[in-house]
Design an enzyme around this catalytic site. Sequence first.
Site, short mmCIF file in Angstrom:
data_model
loop_
_atom_site.label_atom_id
_atom_site.label_comp_id
_atom_site.label_asym_id
_atom_site.label_seq_id
_atom_site.Cartn_x
_atom_site.Cartn_y
_atom_site.Cartn_z
N LYS A 218 0.84 -1.21 0.00
CA LYS A 218 0.00 0.00 0.00
C LYS A 218 0.88 1.27 0.00
O LYS A 218 0.55 2.26 -0.64
CB LYS A 218 -0.94 -0.01 1.21
CG LYS A 218 -1.77 1.23 1.39
CD LYS A 218 -2.82 1.47 0.31
CE LYS A 218 -3.51 2.81 0.52
NZ LYS A 218 -4.51 3.11 -0.49
N LYS B 222 -0.01 11.45 5.78
CA LYS B 222 0.27 10.35 6.71
C LYS B 222 0.91 9.17 5.95
O LYS B 222 1.91 8.60 6.37
CB LYS B 222 -1.04 9.93 7.36
CG LYS B 222 -1.01 8.69 8.21
CD LYS B 222 -1.95 7.56 7.90
CE LYS B 222 -3.09 7.66 7.00
NZ LYS B 222 -3.74 6.42 6.58
P1 NAD Z 1 -12.63 8.95 7.22
O1 NAD Z 1 -12.02 9.95 8.12
O2 NAD Z 1 -13.66 9.37 6.25
O3 NAD Z 1 -13.24 7.72 8.08
C1 NAD Z 1 -12.72 7.27 9.29
C2 NAD Z 1 -13.89 7.05 10.25
O4 NAD Z 1 -13.40 6.46 11.45
C3 NAD Z 1 -14.59 8.36 10.63
O5 NAD Z 1 -15.99 8.23 10.38
C4 NAD Z 1 -14.27 8.52 12.13
O6 NAD Z 1 -15.34 9.11 12.85
C5 NAD Z 1 -14.08 7.07 12.53
N1 NAD Z 1 -13.24 6.89 13.73
C6 NAD Z 1 -12.05 7.44 14.01
N2 NAD Z 1 -11.57 6.98 15.18
C7 NAD Z 1 -12.50 6.09 15.64
C8 NAD Z 1 -12.60 5.28 16.80
N3 NAD Z 1 -11.65 5.30 17.72
N4 NAD Z 1 -13.68 4.49 16.93
C9 NAD Z 1 -14.66 4.48 15.99
N5 NAD Z 1 -14.63 5.24 14.89
C10 NAD Z 1 -13.56 6.03 14.71
O7 NAD Z 1 -11.40 8.25 6.47
P2 NAD Z 1 -11.44 7.36 5.14
O8 NAD Z 1 -11.17 8.25 3.96
O9 NAD Z 1 -12.62 6.45 5.17
O10 NAD Z 1 -10.09 6.50 5.36
C11 NAD Z 1 -10.01 5.41 6.28
C12 NAD Z 1 -8.71 4.66 6.01
O11 NAD Z 1 -8.71 4.19 4.67
C13 NAD Z 1 -7.46 5.53 6.18
O12 NAD Z 1 -6.42 4.77 6.74
C14 NAD Z 1 -7.13 5.94 4.75
O13 NAD Z 1 -5.76 6.22 4.61
C15 NAD Z 1 -7.56 4.68 4.00
N6 NAD Z 1 -7.94 4.89 2.58
C16 NAD Z 1 -8.74 5.93 2.21
C17 NAD Z 1 -9.09 6.08 0.87
C18 NAD Z 1 -9.95 7.23 0.38
O14 NAD Z 1 -9.99 7.46 -0.84
N7 NAD Z 1 -10.65 7.95 1.23
C19 NAD Z 1 -8.63 5.15 -0.08
C20 NAD Z 1 -7.86 4.08 0.34
C21 NAD Z 1 -7.52 3.96 1.68
#
Ligand code: NAD
Length: 301
Positions: free
Chosen positions: A175, A243
């Site tokens: 990744k 990050k």
């Molecule tokens: P996001 O911020 O939209 O979602 C994360 C969610 O986790 C939020 O709703 C937040 O409220 C919740 N959260 C945080 N801490 C928490 C806890 N302790 N308990 C319960 N809920 C909690 O982020 P995202 O864009 O969905 O990304 C999530 C992961 O996926 C990250 O590691 C990111 O790097 C990875 N990612 C994102 C994408 C993208 O395009 N957005 C693509 C691939 C990978």
Amino acid sequence: MTPSSAKVAVIGLGIMGGPMAANLIKAGYDVVGYNRSPDPIRRLQDAGGHAAGSVAEAVREADVVITMLPDSPDVEAVALGEDGIYANAREGTLHIDASTIRPDIARRLAEAGRDRGVRVVDAPVSGGEPGAVEGTLSIMVGGDAADVEDARPILDAVGRTIVHVGPHGAGQTVKAANQLIVAGNIELVAEAIVFLEAHGVDTDAALQVLAGGLAGSTVLDRKGHAMLARDFTPGFRVELHDKDLGILTAAAREAGVVIPLGALVAQLMASLKAQGDGGLDHSALLTLVERLSGRSSGPPS
Ligand code: NAD
């Protein structure tokens, strides 16, 4: 792990976790979800899932737990805390961590899980929000072969390209390479757009022909037109890509590998975040490229 029998807990229902949970429900799984803020939980209920009031409650009856959380400390807290997954899940539960985190933390989680009878695989994803919504994510999986096979039917419900790439942590290493390629690609598309606009070229026509040749890419297809329109609604936030590039540069240093373009684009992404744009889509690198040339944001009128 068939839909009729398996209960899946999803922790973290944000941009990616929300649609992934919805696709599991569509595939027939019994899905229970928990999120720190309430709105995503309501959306899960609207999609046919169940709400939990805590991590412990979500995982207690689950066969599979998926985490989709922002960063390494979030996953560590949710997995290892007193109210967390490993202290409350049943023996034999499969934890699929789909978040993007440090490879060494993925290995640490696997060890901690083993001590508590929880099987762990790292399964970070690529494909962005559209891939999560369409269920077409590319998923790079690290862990023991038997656990990866058990995870496969679940991953099939949210992704299209699912590859076991090696032992615990290997998914996260792959990744990190993915994030290097995506960031570099966005930076080059941004530079091309600023260059074309400065020459007064019809940028719609230019991107169309570029996409058909060797310059074509998924970044160009999926983000090119939004970049021309200066629509930087996330998507994938600058702060999350910052990050990931931190994970990449640390892992490269650890291996004694030099990644000059990766280091440069990591600095540019960090600059964008430092200037207050951490909440925008990562394609907002375009605005930084414009500022480097003293051009104000936006296409020529
Ligand atoms: P996001 O911020 O939209 O979602 C994360 C969610 O986790 C939020 O709703 C937040 O409220 C919740 N959260 C945080 N801490 C928490 C806890 N302790 N308990 C319960 N809920 C909690 O982020 P995202 O864009 O969905 O990304 C999530 C992961 O996926 C990250 O590691 C990111 O790097 C990875 N990612 C994102 C994408 C993208 O395009 N957005 C693509 C691939 C990978």
